[in-house]
Motif scaffolding. Structure first.
Motif, PDB file in Angstrom:
ATOM      1  N   ASP A 254      55.135  33.533   9.924  1.00  0.00           N
ATOM      2  CA  ASP A 254      54.367  33.266  11.143  1.00  0.00           C
ATOM      3  C   ASP A 254      55.242  33.249  12.379  1.00  0.00           C
ATOM      4  O   ASP A 254      55.133  32.362  13.235  1.00  0.00           O
ATOM      5  CB  ASP A 254      53.579  31.944  11.002  1.00  0.00           C
ATOM      6  N   MET A 255      56.133  34.210  12.445  1.00  0.00           N
ATOM      7  CA  MET A 255      57.003  34.349  13.611  1.00  0.00           C
ATOM      8  C   MET A 255      57.174  35.831  13.934  1.00  0.00           C
ATOM      9  O   MET A 255      56.913  36.698  13.100  1.00  0.00           O
ATOM     10  CB  MET A 255      58.388  33.749  13.321  1.00  0.00           C
ATOM     11  N   ALA A 256      57.686  36.054  15.137  1.00  0.00           N
ATOM     12  CA  ALA A 256      57.900  37.425  15.612  1.00  0.00           C
ATOM     13  C   ALA A 256      59.386  37.723  15.706  1.00  0.00           C
ATOM     14  O   ALA A 256      60.200  36.806  15.896  1.00  0.00           O
ATOM     15  CB  ALA A 256      57.260  37.595  16.984  1.00  0.00           C
ATOM     16  N   VAL A 257      59.733  38.992  15.567  1.00  0.00           N
ATOM     17  CA  VAL A 257      61.129  39.430  15.644  1.00  0.00           C
ATOM     18  C   VAL A 257      61.215  40.602  16.619  1.00  0.00           C
ATOM     19  O   VAL A 257      60.417  41.535  16.541  1.00  0.00           O
ATOM     20  CB  VAL A 257      61.636  39.922  14.272  1.00  0.00           C
ATOM     21  N   VAL A 296      64.087  35.784  17.288  1.00  0.00           N
ATOM     22  CA  VAL A 296      62.942  35.357  16.476  1.00  0.00           C
ATOM     23  C   VAL A 296      62.280  34.200  17.215  1.00  0.00           C
ATOM     24  O   VAL A 296      62.959  33.248  17.619  1.00  0.00           O
ATOM     25  CB  VAL A 296      63.379  34.922  15.062  1.00  0.00           C
ATOM     26  N   ALA A 297      60.988  34.308  17.443  1.00  0.00           N
ATOM     27  CA  ALA A 297      60.258  33.290  18.211  1.00  0.00           C
ATOM     28  C   ALA A 297      58.822  33.220  17.718  1.00  0.00           C
ATOM     29  O   ALA A 297      58.363  34.123  17.018  1.00  0.00           O
ATOM     30  CB  ALA A 297      60.298  33.644  19.702  1.00  0.00           C
ATOM     31  N   PRO A 298      58.108  32.148  18.109  1.00  0.00           N
ATOM     32  CA  PRO A 298      56.737  32.005  17.600  1.00  0.00           C
ATOM     33  C   PRO A 298      55.783  33.089  18.076  1.00  0.00           C
ATOM     34  O   PRO A 298      54.814  33.393  17.391  1.00  0.00           O
ATOM     35  CB  PRO A 298      56.301  30.641  18.140  1.00  0.00           C
ATOM     36  N   SER A 299      55.991  33.628  19.254  1.00  0.00           N
ATOM     37  CA  SER A 299      55.081  34.691  19.692  1.00  0.00           C
ATOM     38  C   SER A 299      55.853  35.984  19.931  1.00  0.00           C
ATOM     39  O   SER A 299      57.038  35.962  20.283  1.00  0.00           O
ATOM     40  CB  SER A 299      54.322  34.283  20.967  1.00  0.00           C
ATOM     41  N   ALA A 300      55.164  37.097  19.728  1.00  0.00           N
ATOM     42  CA  ALA A 300      55.827  38.393  19.884  1.00  0.00           C
ATOM     43  C   ALA A 300      56.074  38.708  21.358  1.00  0.00           C
ATOM     44  O   ALA A 300      57.040  39.388  21.700  1.00  0.00           O
ATOM     45  CB  ALA A 300      54.980  39.481  19.226  1.00  0.00           C
ATOM     46  N   THR A 301      55.197  38.219  22.235  1.00  0.00           N
ATOM     47  CA  THR A 301      55.419  38.417  23.677  1.00  0.00           C
ATOM     48  C   THR A 301      56.741  37.760  24.063  1.00  0.00           C
ATOM     49  O   THR A 301      57.566  38.343  24.780  1.00  0.00           O
ATOM     50  CB  THR A 301      54.274  37.770  24.488  1.00  0.00           C
ATOM     51  N   GLU A 302      56.927  36.546  23.572  1.00  0.00           N
ATOM     52  CA  GLU A 302      58.129  35.781  23.874  1.00  0.00           C
ATOM     53  C   GLU A 302      59.370  36.478  23.306  1.00  0.00           C
ATOM     54  O   GLU A 302      60.377  36.648  24.008  1.00  0.00           O
ATOM     55  CB  GLU A 302      57.958  34.388  23.259  1.00  0.00           C
ATOM     56  N   ALA A 303      59.286  36.885  22.045  1.00  0.00           N
ATOM     57  CA  ALA A 303      60.445  37.530  21.419  1.00  0.00           C
ATOM     58  C   ALA A 303      60.803  38.822  22.163  1.00  0.00           C
ATOM     59  O   ALA A 303      61.979  39.098  22.432  1.00  0.00           O
ATOM     60  CB  ALA A 303      60.143  37.829  19.948  1.00  0.00           C
ATOM     61  N   ALA A 324      67.286  25.995  18.134  1.00  0.00           N
ATOM     62  CA  ALA A 324      66.336  25.652  17.086  1.00  0.00           C
ATOM     63  C   ALA A 324      65.301  24.666  17.616  1.00  0.00           C
ATOM     64  O   ALA A 324      64.133  24.698  17.216  1.00  0.00           O
ATOM     65  CB  ALA A 324      67.086  25.053  15.894  1.00  0.00           C
ATOM     66  N   ASP A 325      65.701  23.783  18.550  1.00  0.00           N
ATOM     67  CA  ASP A 325      64.764  22.802  19.088  1.00  0.00           C
ATOM     68  C   ASP A 325      63.624  23.478  19.854  1.00  0.00           C
ATOM     69  O   ASP A 325      62.551  22.914  20.006  1.00  0.00           O
ATOM     70  CB  ASP A 325      65.506  21.808  19.988  1.00  0.00           C
ATOM     71  N   ARG A 326      63.875  24.670  20.353  1.00  0.00           N
ATOM     72  CA  ARG A 326      62.832  25.406  21.077  1.00  0.00           C
ATOM     73  C   ARG A 326      62.199  26.474  20.189  1.00  0.00           C
ATOM     74  O   ARG A 326      61.389  27.258  20.644  1.00  0.00           O
ATOM     75  CB  ARG A 326      63.423  26.093  22.304  1.00  0.00           C
ATOM     76  N   CYS A 327      62.630  26.499  18.944  1.00  0.00           N
ATOM     77  CA  CYS A 327      62.130  27.496  17.996  1.00  0.00           C
ATOM     78  C   CYS A 327      62.407  28.913  18.490  1.00  0.00           C
ATOM     79  O   CYS A 327      61.579  29.812  18.362  1.00  0.00           O
ATOM     80  CB  CYS A 327      60.641  27.292  17.733  1.00  0.00           C
ATOM     81  N   ARG A 328      63.583  29.076  19.066  1.00  0.00           N
ATOM     82  CA  ARG A 328      64.005  30.406  19.508  1.00  0.00           C
ATOM     83  C   ARG A 328      65.354  30.695  18.866  1.00  0.00           C
ATOM     84  O   ARG A 328      66.351  30.043  19.206  1.00  0.00           O
ATOM     85  CB  ARG A 328      64.164  30.448  21.014  1.00  0.00           C
ATOM     86  N   TYR A 329      65.358  31.657  17.977  1.00  0.00           N
ATOM     87  CA  TYR A 329      66.568  32.003  17.235  1.00  0.00           C
ATOM     88  C   TYR A 329      67.117  33.318  17.764  1.00  0.00           C
ATOM     89  O   TYR A 329      66.345  34.192  18.190  1.00  0.00           O
ATOM     90  CB  TYR A 329      66.260  32.085  15.747  1.00  0.00           C
ATOM     91  N   PRO A 344      79.566  33.804  17.837  1.00  0.00           N
ATOM     92  CA  PRO A 344      79.339  32.439  17.321  1.00  0.00           C
ATOM     93  C   PRO A 344      78.254  31.677  18.075  1.00  0.00           C
ATOM     94  O   PRO A 344      77.770  30.663  17.583  1.00  0.00           O
ATOM     95  CB  PRO A 344      80.710  31.759  17.501  1.00  0.00           C
ATOM     96  N   ARG A 345      77.873  32.162  19.236  1.00  0.00           N
ATOM     97  CA  ARG A 345      76.787  31.488  19.959  1.00  0.00           C
ATOM     98  C   ARG A 345      75.408  31.895  19.424  1.00  0.00           C
ATOM     99  O   ARG A 345      74.390  31.473  19.970  1.00  0.00           O
ATOM    100  CB  ARG A 345      76.901  31.771  21.454  1.00  0.00           C
ATOM    101  N   SER A 346      75.389  32.689  18.366  1.00  0.00           N
ATOM    102  CA  SER A 346      74.114  33.007  17.713  1.00  0.00           C
ATOM    103  C   SER A 346      73.470  31.731  17.186  1.00  0.00           C
ATOM    104  O   SER A 346      74.176  30.789  16.803  1.00  0.00           O
ATOM    105  CB  SER A 346      74.339  33.968  16.537  1.00  0.00           C
ATOM    106  N   VAL A 347      72.160  31.682  17.183  1.00  0.00           N
ATOM    107  CA  VAL A 347      71.422  30.571  16.570  1.00  0.00           C
ATOM    108  C   VAL A 347      70.678  31.192  15.397  1.00  0.00           C
ATOM    109  O   VAL A 347      69.627  31.804  15.548  1.00  0.00           O
ATOM    110  CB  VAL A 347      70.428  29.938  17.570  1.00  0.00           C
ATOM    111  N   TRP A 348      71.256  31.101  14.239  1.00  0.00           N
ATOM    112  CA  TRP A 348      70.825  31.929  13.110  1.00  0.00           C
ATOM    113  C   TRP A 348      71.223  31.282  11.807  1.00  0.00           C
ATOM    114  O   TRP A 348      72.273  30.613  11.794  1.00  0.00           O
ATOM    115  CB  TRP A 348      71.494  33.315  13.254  1.00  0.00           C
ATOM    116  N   PRO A 349      70.506  31.410  10.721  1.00  0.00           N
ATOM    117  CA  PRO A 349      69.250  32.148  10.572  1.00  0.00           C
ATOM    118  C   PRO A 349      68.053  31.354  11.095  1.00  0.00           C
ATOM    119  O   PRO A 349      68.145  30.130  11.245  1.00  0.00           O
ATOM    120  CB  PRO A 349      69.146  32.321   9.045  1.00  0.00           C
ATOM    121  N   PRO A 350      66.941  32.032  11.325  1.00  0.00           N
ATOM    122  CA  PRO A 350      65.746  31.333  11.788  1.00  0.00           C
ATOM    123  C   PRO A 350      65.190  30.423  10.718  1.00  0.00           C
ATOM    124  O   PRO A 350      65.298  30.720   9.534  1.00  0.00           O
ATOM    125  CB  PRO A 350      64.769  32.472  12.105  1.00  0.00           C
TER     126      PRO A 350
END
Ligand code: AMP
Ligand code: MG
Length: 376
Positions: A254-257, A296-303, A324-329, A344-350
């Motif tokens: 249930d997320m967009a990439v 990776v984010a909850p909406s595809a528009t956002e991603a 991760a607190d904003r659900c944006r990976y 290293p500033r990646s926020v991963w994996p989602p």
């Protein structure tokens, strides 16, 4: 939308490869090795060419005739958006709006209004790194209608003078839009596919479907699970320089990439690579050692909007926008000498987002009090 994204072009086949990888990796490393087959296991799949690229939607429902009817609805919806947003047809709504630049306000349809509000909200949030008024710069570099070339400094300066999201005036009471400067050109190329995906996902959810995989030219939304169980979808980030290779696999539900990269559309001149993601500030293709950024984010528009914006901003400046607190990976791949490395500033994996429902989360609108985009 851009029309130079034709199926025959290699970058589109890249997008297609990404999808093949996504499906091919189904269940990889998990106890169920056999990928579901369209027409079997309750899956129905269709592919269309729309907005100049491929849209593939695969849905799971026991009644395949019902699934086909829903898929008819999906393509109707996306074709309707395409007709409104195309930059190539003088009868499109976007054409009329761009032609009106410098003139009085124009009433617009609900989808164009909605998309424009969201696009402007991302412009504000990214301090203009994402800018839907980028059209004149895209045109000057020949990314709209060609030929692609390095323009003169004067041409870049002229184009830049017609760019700026603060030059768009919205009147919500009348639902009118005014482009304040003559020669302005709105270009939704960095966000429209994501927006179309969100609308398609809404339609699937309203139709009672829970499991689906949608791929729109490389923008992906993974709904539910591959088998109606608990195991999420396994997708893959493609190797930015070796399209047949997987860089990383990751789970999504249930997320967009969305991935933005220097390899999607570009040209070489004088031994230099010029990519289609442009800096609104310099009027030139972004100069960076970032090769690709996957969001990776909850909406595809956002991603979609964020992957374009983050490519412009780079990992340092973009840090406050993700987490991760904003659900944006985010996964940053950078060039270091001969090698590609993950920043290293990646926020991963989602990870699954705690408050994430089964709907794509609402993206911000211009009248939202805060640009903060937390899942609702
Ligand atoms: P994407 O592949 O989603 O990153 O989108 C790239 C497309 O977005 C380009 O082909 C342009 O049409 C448009 N674009 C380029 N630079 C920008 C920018 N800084 N802000 C918004 N859209 C852009
Ligand atoms: Mg984008």
């Amino acid at each position: 939308m851009h029309r130079d994204v034709k199926p025959a072009r290699p970058h589109v086949s890249y997008g297609w490869t990404a999808f093949v990888l996504a499906v091919g990796l189904w269940g990889m490393g998990a106890p169920v090795p056999r990928p579901p087959v369209a027409g079997v296991d309750g899956w129905t799949q269709r592919t269309w060419v729309v907005m100049g690229t491929y849209l593939t939607v695969r849905v799971r429902h026991a009644d395949s005739a019902y699934a086909e009817r829903i898929l008819d609805g999906v393509i109707d919806l996306v074709q309707d958006l395409d007709r409104r947003l195309t930059l190539y047809d003088p009868s499109s709504e976007l054409w009329a709006l761009n032609r009106q630049a410098g003139g009085p306000p124009l009433p617009v349809s609900e989808p164009l209004w909605d998309l424009l509000e969201r696009a402007l909200a991302y412009s504000r949030e990214t301090q203009g790194a994402f800018d839907v008024t980028i059209g004149p710069i895209v045109q000057t570099w020949g990314f709209l209608e060609g030929p692609r070339r390095v323009p003169s400094d004067e041409a870049i300066a002229r184009a830049r003078a017609r760019v700026g999201y603060t030059k768009v005036e919205l009147d919500p009471s009348r639902r009118t839009v005014r482009l304040t400067t003559p020669g302005m050109v709105l270009d939704f190329g960095g966000i429209a596919k994501g927006y179309a995906l969100d609308r398609a996902v809404e339609l699937l959810q309203q139709a009672g479907l829970r499991d689906a995989l949608l791929n729109f030219g490389g923008e992906i939304y993974a709904m539910g699970t591959p088998d109606g169980g608990d195991r999420p979808w396994t997708l893959a980030v493609r190797h930015p320089r070796r399209p047949d290779r997987v860089w990383r696999e990751f789970p999504v539900r249930d997320m967009a990439v969305s991935t933005s990269g220097d390899y999607e559309r570009f040209f070489f001149q004088g031994g230099r690579r010029y990519s289609h993601i442009l800096s609104p500030w310099t009027g030139r293709p972004v100069e960076t050692d970032v090769v690709s950024v996957t969001v990776v984010a909850p909406s595809a528009t956002e991603a979609d909007a964020l992957s374009t914006a983050l490519f412009v901003m780079g990992p340092e400046r973009a840090q406050t926008l993700v987490g991760a607190d904003r659900c944006r990976y985010v996964l940053w791949i950078r060039q270091q000498g001969q090698h590609l490395i993950e920043d290293p500033r990646s926020v991963w994996p989602p990870r699954p987002c705690p408050s994430q429902g089964s709907r794509p989360s609402r993206t911000p609108k211009s009248n939202d009090p805060s640009p903060d985009i937390r899942p609702q």
